[in-house]
Design an enzyme around this catalytic site. Structure first.
Site, PDB file in Angstrom:
ATOM      1  N   PRO A  50      47.446 -67.378  -9.853  1.00  0.00           N
ATOM      2  CG  PRO A  50      48.187 -68.371 -11.819  1.00  0.00           C
ATOM      3  CD  PRO A  50      47.208 -68.551 -10.707  1.00  0.00           C
ATOM      4  CG  ASP A  93      48.493 -66.529 -16.073  1.00  0.00           C
ATOM      5  OD1 ASP A  93      48.995 -67.488 -16.679  1.00  0.00           O
ATOM      6  OD2 ASP A  93      47.389 -66.040 -16.356  1.00  0.00           O
ATOM      7  CD1 TRP A 144      41.127 -68.814 -20.241  1.00  0.00           C
ATOM      8  CD2 TRP A 144      41.351 -68.560 -18.039  1.00  0.00           C
ATOM      9  NE1 TRP A 144      40.747 -67.542 -19.933  1.00  0.00           N
ATOM     10  CE2 TRP A 144      40.872 -67.350 -18.592  1.00  0.00           C
ATOM     11  CE3 TRP A 144      41.571 -68.635 -16.666  1.00  0.00           C
ATOM     12  CZ2 TRP A 144      40.601 -66.234 -17.818  1.00  0.00           C
ATOM     13  CZ3 TRP A 144      41.302 -67.526 -15.891  1.00  0.00           C
ATOM     14  CH2 TRP A 144      40.819 -66.346 -16.468  1.00  0.00           C
ATOM     15  CD  GLN A 146      39.979 -65.520 -12.491  1.00  0.00           C
ATOM     16  OE1 GLN A 146      40.133 -66.587 -13.048  1.00  0.00           O
ATOM     17  NE2 GLN A 146      40.443 -64.390 -13.001  1.00  0.00           N
ATOM     18  CD1 TRP A 199      43.192 -70.908 -12.025  1.00  0.00           C
ATOM     19  CD2 TRP A 199      42.576 -70.224  -9.987  1.00  0.00           C
ATOM     20  NE1 TRP A 199      44.105 -71.396 -11.127  1.00  0.00           N
ATOM     21  CE2 TRP A 199      43.749 -70.992  -9.875  1.00  0.00           C
ATOM     22  CE3 TRP A 199      41.996 -69.675  -8.838  1.00  0.00           C
ATOM     23  CZ2 TRP A 199      44.363 -71.229  -8.640  1.00  0.00           C
ATOM     24  CZ3 TRP A 199      42.618 -69.906  -7.612  1.00  0.00           C
ATOM     25  CH2 TRP A 199      43.780 -70.675  -7.526  1.00  0.00           C
ATOM     26  CE  LYS A 240      33.778 -53.863 -14.243  1.00  0.00           C
ATOM     27  NZ  LYS A 240      33.417 -54.718 -15.339  1.00  0.00           N
ATOM     28  CE  LYS A 263      45.964 -48.835 -14.604  1.00  0.00           C
ATOM     29  NZ  LYS A 263      46.462 -49.976 -15.358  1.00  0.00           N
TER      30      LYS A 263
END
Length: 1173
Positions: A48, A87, A612, A671, A675, A708, A711
């Site tokens: 999610p 999530d 988590w 993750q 996750w 990387k 913004k």
RNA sequence: AGUCCCGUAGCUCAGUUGGUUAGAGCACCACACUGAUAAUGUGGGGGUCAGCGGUUCAAAUCCGCUCGGGACUACCA
């Protein structure tokens, strides 16, 4: 009569838009799932995302990977359900709300705060905030062609979802895998919560910071050493703010320490200090050992010293010392030297300052030695009021500079300036002094400082607030994951990780070093821990369902612990939304519930659970297990643990329907500790099963320079702009084909336009070619009337062989989760084989003559290739793949539906994947064609060197052939070569007819083994005696030579004999193949060449005039002696090539209607054409 | 600080047991081809396979060290 659609130009964004509309109208996604009803499920879990952030290009990458395999498995006939999820809990949302409302954690639920906000209202704001960008996510999902069911997503804040989570937690509680403990944990004062180890292990959490460090001297009280001055023990710290909380010093048991007599560098006072022998010269420069004590004056840079004693760490243990900064006296034992096994001599003094509240090692060593602790910092990250001396420290100050806002810093600075300057400590203060710096100053003034310096080291930061973490003693609930460690490791070995190294390395190592999972979060917006405890902690209840809770509250009401039951409207067993919306399990409602047991009131444990855990619980909670859909999980467990009757068949029917464990998940490599771990841990501890069988962890998406994206730096790629401009297919294809999923991708939009041109442009052209001529011939594929493959010509059988090899390879690559290699193979097939060989060489078959079996076979072959490519590419390029499929099949849809043939489906995504037919794959044929391509390329290269344009026919190619097999292969593709390079014949030659120069090439691989160290000598010998060796090998099959006294027998396998030249011919060679070209141009050839030039000029004119490919024309050419002969001798050829009904040679052509053309370097003429009839 | 991965043409990448002159696509230059062409063909320039050392008859490939990049680990006082 139906026609194939024809287009003017390739427009990928338009194709996407059209297909999107089609899918929506036709409900294609729904059908792709429902049409597989009853088929074996292929279970996919959607990790999610949190909708409070905008989707980025890396989400497009991650979702493309998920989409590819779900679509592929659907094509194979599996049923692939994809439930979206959101999530919704956690710190990021809370922080966004706090920022939006201009409040901090301290204002929430605190009625004394001027900015008071009730927990109820705060959580309402969170619930709203979390779905802020839902529409943007839905848009990007749609536009990129990611098929996931967003109509009924699982949402982690739903009461049903929470109920499943509680059930899982209660399950762990019953297994005694939940416990409450007191430990030193990473704690983020800024976020107001402890952090779990996997939060601390998010990339970027450890950052290099510069800290003021100090080597401090602690005054020893009960020294047994005989020395002339006060004795101190030296300890180094990077966190001077923990010094007021110091209660012990740790030494290494076996480390050697020395007593050094010297002067304090700041006060100049004579003193003796203890430090590790190994580190002596870090603090006392070796050359100063010579200096005389009597020469020393306070302030001298070089300070004399001498060693006056020595001791092992174990001998130092038990020594007591004076409290360094006596703001607060500890209760119980303290200020002792103790032994710690973690002490080393790599840094500092070999003696470690112990503040049991602010370090995990400190805590443990103190507990072991019965040393009490001081916790002089509160949870906000501020000193207690007692920590103040009015000059350097002011109490209730943030201990780390990073916790102050700019404004606060300014205020503090002004305060400091006033006080410090007034006290005469500093003449003019220019900038804010950190707590660390002021403690060091204070120590210096009190003669307790030995050395100060700035030190750069890495320090953990809170992943959300970006502020440094403190280690702080906290009360927390833990999941005893260490108890399941071995089983998790074992189960992990059954998971197919892509790439493997992530599973064994990153994840495997993580499991090996597993700690208990800290579940507690002291926040507001999340799932409450469902545990109620009495004040004396003697009674406790863990709740596992809403029904349980309702009953317990009823009991509490009956016993008078509560007034009324907030769950009174809940009807147990009723799973409707309405029923589950009659209450809220979040704070503050959960906290208002008071339970009762054995006459005691039970209050809820105040913490929330780690988010988590929310996402790791999704396999069950998305189904509201076990309250609903019980069999979907339980069947899966029986099947995967071999207790089920039916083994999970591939593509089979009738297997038990299960939704656990997942066949496939995919997320970013970040993750792994997130996750991927929580899924694994929850599944192992609750069900003794893996949660997923295959997992792809994809790499980062970087900008084109390998940085990387962020913004802040402005180098982030906006997925909406990219998709709108290039189309989702080209974007997806580029991302998939360019790098393996698990490698980082340097994202460069130029790469997308390359894909657009090369793959999609070529395919579009190839389809356009097919449609153009098929429509001219009124040809439509008839699935029931196809020319058998064996009756088709070599070229057709070749491309079909290539096609079926492609099917086989691509299927395998999708099966093994290597989509980048599948994409590259498809590219190669389309570009090199289909477009630039098959179509190029077949063109004449399409536009020549009436319909024939051969022409029909050509159409059918090309159609099959395009159709299969459309299908194979459709997982990666779902829009274009479907577009091409529909173009190729829509004209015959009705018939196909009536006949129930494979092309009855309106979308490629509903079709059944073609299977490779091994009897169509002909390796020998593929080799022959490779030979034809190679030879053609070589002839063209000779033409190029000799400056002979391809339109000029030539007479003969000679190929020296050494083995019959190769000759037969070339023979079979002779016509293709001749047509391609415009030559009339191929002749195979050997020495009997022609003199051929040959070269000898040694086979190092076989010879290396044979001669070992003599290899160089053999090589030299071979270079000198090439001709003789060739002769011997050709006549007797071997050649014997002597090197360095050893006999070496060269046999056929040890050498390669390559014909390289035919004297008098123009020759090219490559590897073992040599070709020679006869470059003499006879009159006949010259005339034919001119005829072809004329054809070319007429064709160009036709094109310029915009004539249709089927229009017949009248051609007039101005006479020219040379040209006349050429034209007359090739009249039929010219006319049939150009659809000329009448060709006239005229004396004077009207300049106005005719076009001047250069036929070759010497001949110019005028040509005019007009349309006949 | 430790562990692991990576470093091949200007760019993106192939190059599994060590084997002869290290490949492809893109980009660049030239020429050609084209009745599917926003394509294609041919040729060209462009590489000390990060560097150094070792093993070997032979190293982009195996080993060691150094440098550069990345990931992971870490209470390191």
């Amino acid at each position: 009569m139906s026609k194939y659609p024809e287009y003017k130009q390739l427009n990928l964004p338009q194709i996407s838009a059209d297909m999107l509309r089609f899918w929506e109208e036709q409900k294609t996604f729904e059908k792709s799932v429902t049409s597989r009803e009853g088929k074996t499920p292929w279970v996919f879990y959607e990790g999610p995302p949190s909708a409070n952030g905008l989707p980025g290009i890396h989400h497009v990458m991650a979702r493309a990977i998920k989409d590819i395999f779900c679509r592929f498995k659907t094509l194979q006939g599996y049923q692939v359900k994809r439930k979206a999820g959101w999530d919704t809990h956690g710190l990021p949302i809370e922080l966004a709300v706090e920022k939006g409302l201009g409040i901090t954690k301290e204002d929430i639920g605190n009625k004394n705060s001027p900015k008071y906000l009730s927990v109820e209202d705060y959580n309402k704001a969170c619930r709203k905030e979390v779905m802020k960008y839902t529409d943007k996510w839905e848009e990007v999902t749609k536009k990129m062609g990611y098929w996931v069911d967003m109509t009924d997503p699982y949402i982690t804040y739903d009461n049903k979802y929470i109920e499943s989570v509680w059930w899982l937690l209660n399950n762990l509680y019953k297994k005694e895998l939940l416990y409450k403990g007191f430990t030193i944990q990473p704690y983020s004062p800024a976020a107001g919560t402890g952090l779990s180890s996997h939060e601390l292990n998010q990339p970027g959490c450890y950052r290099d910071v510069k800290d003021r460090t100090a080597t401090v001297q602690f005054k020893i009280q009960n020294s047994k050493f005989k020395i002339n001055s006060d004795l101190y023990i030296l300890a180094w710290t990077t966190t001077p703010w923990t010094l007021p909380s110091n209660t012990a010093l740790a030494v290494g048991k076996d480390i050697d320490y020395v007593l050094v007599e010297s002067f304090n560098p700041f006060s100049g006072k004579l003193q003796t200090t203890i430090l590790a022998k190994e580190l002596l010269n870090k603090y006392f420069s070796e050359k100063n050992a010579e200096l005389k004590f009597e020469d020393y004056k306070a302030g001298d840079k070089n300070i004399p010293f001498k060693i006056v004693g020595q001791a092992k760490g174990s001998e130092l243990a038990g020594i007591t010392y004076e409290q360094l900064l006596p703001f607060v006296k500890p209760e119980g034992d303290a200020f002792k030297v103790v032994v710690g096994d973690f002490v080393t001599t790599t840094d500092g003094t070999g003696i470690v300052h112990i503040a049991p509240s602010f370090g995990a090692d400190d805590f443990q060593v103190a507990r072991k030695n019965n040393i009490s602790s001081l916790t002089l910092v509160d949870k906000r990250g501020k000193f207690l009021p007692q920590v103040q001396d009015g000059v350097f420290l002011y109490g209730e100050e943030f201990v780390k500079e990073a916790y102050l806002s700019d404004e606060e810093k300014k205020t503090e600075f002004e305060k400091q300036k006033k006080i410090l300057e007034a006290a005469g400590k500093i003449k003019e203060l220019k900038a804010y002094l950190s707590v660390d710096e002021r403690i060091v100053l204070k120590l210096q003034e009190e003669g307790k400082l030995f050395k100060k310096e700035t030190y750069e080291h890495s320090y953990p930061h809170c992943w959300r607030t970006d502020k440094p973490v403190l280690y702080y003693p906290l009360d927390s609930w833990f999941i005893k994951s260490t108890a399941a460690k071995d089983r998790m490791i074992e189960l992990n070995k059954t998971i197919n990780w892509k790439p493997e190294s992530t599973g064994t390395g990153r994840f495997g190592n993580w499991l090996e070093n597993l700690n208990d999972w800290n579940l507690s979060r002291s926040r507001f917006w999340g799932i409450p821990i469902p545990i109620w405890t009495s004040e004396d902690r003697s009674e406790q209840i863990c709740i596992g369902s809403v029904e349980d809770l309702q009953k317990e509250i009823a009991n509490a009401v009956a016993k008078g612990a509560m007034k009324e039951n907030p769950l009174k409207d809940f009807k147990s067993g009723n799973n409707s939304e309405e029923n589950y919306n009659t209450f809220d399990l979040h704070k503050p409602y959960a906290d208002n519930i008071v339970l009762e047991k054995n006459g005691k009131k039970l209050f809820r444990e105040p913490d929330l659970i780690d988010v988590w855990f929310d996402s790791g619980a999704m396999p069950y909670a998305q189904l509201h297990y076990p309250f609903e859909n019980r069999s979907l999980i339980d069947n899966g467990l029986s099947l995967s643990q071999g207790r089920g009757s039916a083994a999970k068949g591939s593509e089979g029917e009738g297997a038990a329907v299960a939704a656990f464990p997942a066949d496939f998940i995919a997320e970013g490599v970040d993750q792994t500790r997130g996750w991927f771990f929580t899924l694994h841990a929850i599944a192992t501890m609750n069900f003794d099963s893996v949660a997923y069988k295959n997992v792809v962890s994809n790499g980062l998406v970087l900008d084109k320079n390998g940085n990387k994206m962020s913004k802040r730096l402005g180098n982030a790629v906006d997925p909406f702009i990219t998709i709108d401009k290039y189309g989702a297919d080209a974007t997806r294809w580029y991302m998939i084909a360019n790098a393996a999923p698990w490698d980082n991708l340097k994202f460069d939009v130029d790469g997308i336009s390359e894909v657009q041109r090369q793959l999609f442009g070529t395919l579009y052209n190839t389809y356009g070619f097919y449609a153009l001529y098929a429509n001219v011939d009124n040809f439509l594929i008839d699935e029931k009337d196809i020319v058998p493959v064996k009756d088709r010509q070599e070229l057709d059988r070749w491309i079909l062989s290539k096609l079926h090899s492609l099917i086989k390879d691509v299927t395998e690559l999708y099966e093994t989760f290597e989509p980048h290699r599948a994409a590259r193979l498809i590219e190669e097939f389309v570009d090199e084989h289909l477009s630039n060989w098959y179509v190029r060489l077949s063109r004449r078959r399409f536009w020549k003559g009436e319909m024939s079996t051969d022409k029909k076979a050509a159409y059918e072959t090309l159609h099959e290739c395009l159709l299969v490519v459309a299908q194979l590419m459709s997982p990666i390029a779902p829009f274009f793949g479907d577009w091409m499929y529909q173009n190729l099949t829509s004209p015959i849809r009705e018939k196909a539906i009536a006949n129930k043939t494979p092309l009855q489906y309106e979308s490629v995504h509903l079709t059944q994947l073609v299977k490779a037919e091994t009897n169509i794959i002909d390796v020998n044929l593929e080799q022959r064609m490779a030979l034809a391509q190679k030879i053609s390329s070589m002839i063209l290269s000779i033409r190029k060197k000799e400056n002979l344009r391809v339109r000029q026919p030539l007479q003969k190619i000679q190929i020296p052939v050494l083995d019959k097999e190769t000759q037969a292969k070339i023979e079979a593709v002779k016509d293709l070569i001749l047509a391609e390079v415009n030559v009339k014949e191929i002749e195979f030659v050997d020495e009997s007819k022609t003199q051929i120069v040959k070269n000898l090439k040694l086979n190092f691989k076989t010879l290396g083994k044979k001669c070992g160290a003599n290899m160089k000598a053999v090589q030299a010998y071979g270079g000198e005696n090439g001709t003789k060796i060739i002769h011997d090998i050709e006549s007797t099959g071997k050649h014997i030579l002597n090197v360095n006294g050893a006999e070496v027998i060269l046999e056929t396998e040890d050498v390669e004999i390559i014909p390289v030249d035919i004297p008098g011919w123009k020759v090219a060679n490559s590897g073992p193949i040599t070709v020679a070209l006869d470059v003499t141009i006879s009159d006949v050839l010259k005339q034919e060449g001119l005829a072809r030039e004329i054809v070319n000029r007429i064709q160009n004119l036709r094109k310029d005039k915009g004539l249709d490919v089927t229009d017949r024309i009248l051609v007039k050419i101005q006479e020219n002696a040379v040209l006349n002969t050429a034209i007359n001798n090739n009249l039929n050829y010219i006319c049939s090539e150009t659809l000329t009904g009448d060709l006239q040679l005229v004396q004077n052509l009207n300049n106005a209607t005719a076009t001047a053309v250069e036929v070759d370097e010497t001949i110019s003429t005028l040509i005019s054409i007009e349309k006949l009839n």
